[in-house]
Design an enzyme around this catalytic site. Structure first.
Site, short mmCIF file in Angstrom:
data_model
loop_
_atom_site.label_atom_id
_atom_site.label_comp_id
_atom_site.label_asym_id
_atom_site.label_seq_id
_atom_site.Cartn_x
_atom_site.Cartn_y
_atom_site.Cartn_z
CE LYS A 171 13.80 -7.10 -4.37
NZ LYS A 171 12.63 -6.47 -5.22
CE LYS B 184 16.78 -1.55 0.04
NZ LYS B 184 16.05 -1.85 -1.11
CE LYS C 8 8.96 -1.17 -0.18
NZ LYS C 8 8.28 -0.83 -1.20
P1 TYM Z 1 10.71 0.40 -3.67
O1 TYM Z 1 9.62 0.06 -3.47
O2 TYM Z 1 11.73 -0.91 -3.21
O3 TYM Z 1 11.44 1.63 -2.88
C1 TYM Z 1 10.63 2.92 -3.39
C2 TYM Z 1 11.58 3.98 -3.03
O4 TYM Z 1 12.43 4.09 -1.88
C3 TYM Z 1 13.63 4.02 -2.09
N1 TYM Z 1 14.29 3.40 -0.86
C4 TYM Z 1 15.22 3.74 -0.21
N2 TYM Z 1 15.84 5.07 0.06
C5 TYM Z 1 16.76 5.21 0.92
N3 TYM Z 1 17.06 4.37 1.89
C6 TYM Z 1 16.51 3.09 1.82
N4 TYM Z 1 16.98 2.24 2.77
C7 TYM Z 1 15.67 2.78 0.92
N5 TYM Z 1 14.74 1.86 0.63
C8 TYM Z 1 14.15 2.10 -0.49
C9 TYM Z 1 13.99 3.33 -3.51
O5 TYM Z 1 15.44 3.52 -3.83
C10 TYM Z 1 12.81 3.86 -4.11
O6 TYM Z 1 13.19 5.13 -4.70
N6 TYM Z 1 11.61 -0.30 -8.44
C11 TYM Z 1 11.46 0.47 -7.68
C12 TYM Z 1 10.06 0.68 -7.75
C13 TYM Z 1 9.72 1.46 -9.20
C14 TYM Z 1 10.28 2.67 -9.77
C15 TYM Z 1 9.95 2.61 -11.04
C16 TYM Z 1 11.07 3.51 -9.35
C17 TYM Z 1 9.13 0.71 -10.21
N7 TYM Z 1 9.07 1.48 -11.46
C18 TYM Z 1 10.18 3.71 -11.90
C19 TYM Z 1 11.35 4.68 -10.25
C20 TYM Z 1 11.02 4.56 -11.39
C21 TYM Z 1 11.52 0.14 -6.06
O7 TYM Z 1 11.57 -1.06 -5.76
O8 TYM Z 1 11.10 0.95 -5.13
#
Ligand code: TYM
Length: 338
Positions: free
Chosen positions: A120, A202, A205
């Protein structure tokens, strides 16, 4: 709203999604699908991580709108607010408070080594803010506040889960057992859904090229167009081999996630068929599965009063658990209490 929250295992589960842009089928397959599947087994708390979202500059109106969109999507995918606590991270001040304490148990070098921070930082070179670096500590605070035993996430969050465990163990060793040390739960297939145009990346979004990303709110035409252009290989055989055939293997992961079939069943189904047929089948399946979810999400978004009531109840329940953990931490570290 009656709280029928209970769990078969007696264990607690926590996960969250950032309300940045529209969510992708990667978010669904890697995380949300498991969050739905596990809600009867565990005592589940699901957040909308808007405090994480602002580590990258957001448009305020868009962030507000995305927050409700994610809630409506959680619900449309089948997360039941009578069974789970659903809330917005910024509605519970304990997250920022515990993150501050945990900062003093986290080393700068550890944060500098985080892959996502490095990625990032490269992508947002004009805004490498402290929050971006501190992101995993806030995430640790999220998880540890709720005494989570398990955390279902995609593989990209593994490093953050590991540091959360390290921080918890470090704190427990210095004081006395305080935090539950959580386990990450990663789907067997689909823990990393790849970009359709560049399977080495990956699916994200915030990808620069939206043609490689299937959003949960894409319409049928867009879904079909995107899958038609998906990168494959020259072998012409629908076979799961992520090393040699990352594009086809990714499509197989998507197909099995949405149909519930095994990889072997899917391979057999497309034996002797060309990639064109296979891509069309994946596209049709995804479009068919997303259509009712999209309709339900739209219906829910027109009932803001209901969505607000879910979030109010969620914040109340979340605060109860989080504030008890925070009070325990404050006591242990020696903060004078009145
Ligand atoms: P975020 O919003 O980037 O993604 C949400 C969830 O989706 C999963 N994910 C994927 N899984 C498979 N293939 C992909 N291409 C893919 N892109 C995203 C992510 O692994 C995630 O599970 N930091 C976290 C949000 C968060 C969180 C937490 C998660 C904040 N606090 C506490 C668990 C526990 C995040 O950025 O998710």
């Amino acid at each position: 709203m009656e709280n029928t929250q209970r769990s078969v295992t007696g264990k607690r589960l926590y996960s969250a999604v950032q309300p940045t842009n529209a969510l992708t089928i990667g978010n669904y397959i890697g995380a949300i699908r498991n969050m739905v599947a596990l809600q009867d087994e565990y005592d589940c708390t699901y957040a909308i991580a808007n405090m994480h979202a602002i580590t990258v500059r957001q448009q305020p109106a868009q962030l507000r709108a995305n927050t409700l969109s994610v809630l409506a999507l959680y619900l449309a995918c089948g997360i039941d607010p009578a069974k789970c606590t659903l809330y917005v991270q910024s509605h519970v001040p304990c997250h920022a408070e515990l993150a501050w304490v945990l900062n003093t148990f986290t080393y700068v070098g550890e944060m500098e080594r985080m892959t996502q921070f490095k990625d990032k930082s490269a992508k947002h070179a004009d805004n490498i803010n402290m929050g971006l670096m501190d992101y995993p500590v806030l995430m640790a605070a999220d998880i540890l506040l709720y005494n989570a035993d398990v955390v279902p996430v995609g593989i990209d969050q593994r490093q953050h889960l590991e540091i959360c465990r390290d921080i918890a163990v470090r704190f427990n060793n210095i004081y006395s057992p305080t935090f539950v040390v959580p386990e990450g739960v990663y789907p067997k297939v689909g823990a990393k859904i790849s970009d359709l145009l560049d399977p080495s990346k990956k699916m994200s979004k915030s990808s620069e090229n939206a043609a490689g990303t299937v959003f949960m709110n894409d319409d049928r035409d867009a879904i079909i167009r995107k899958f038609r252009r998906a990168v494959t290989d020259s072998e012409g055989v629908v076979r799961y081999d992520p090393e040699a055939k990352p594009g086809i293997s990714n499509l197989l992961s998507i197909y099995t996630a949405f149909t519930g079939r095994s990889i072997a069943q899917a391979e057999a189904e497309f034996a002797g068929k060309g990639y064109g047929d296979f891509k069309s089948a994946v596209a049709e399946t995804v479009a068919d599965c997303l259509a009712p979810v999209q309709a339900e999400q739209a219906r829910l978004l027109s009932d803001k009063q209901y969505l607000n009531s879910v979030l109010e109840e969620g914040a109340r329940r979340a605060y109860k658990v989080a504030s008890a953990t925070l009070a325990k931490v404050y006591r242990k570290i020696g903060f004078y209490q009145l």
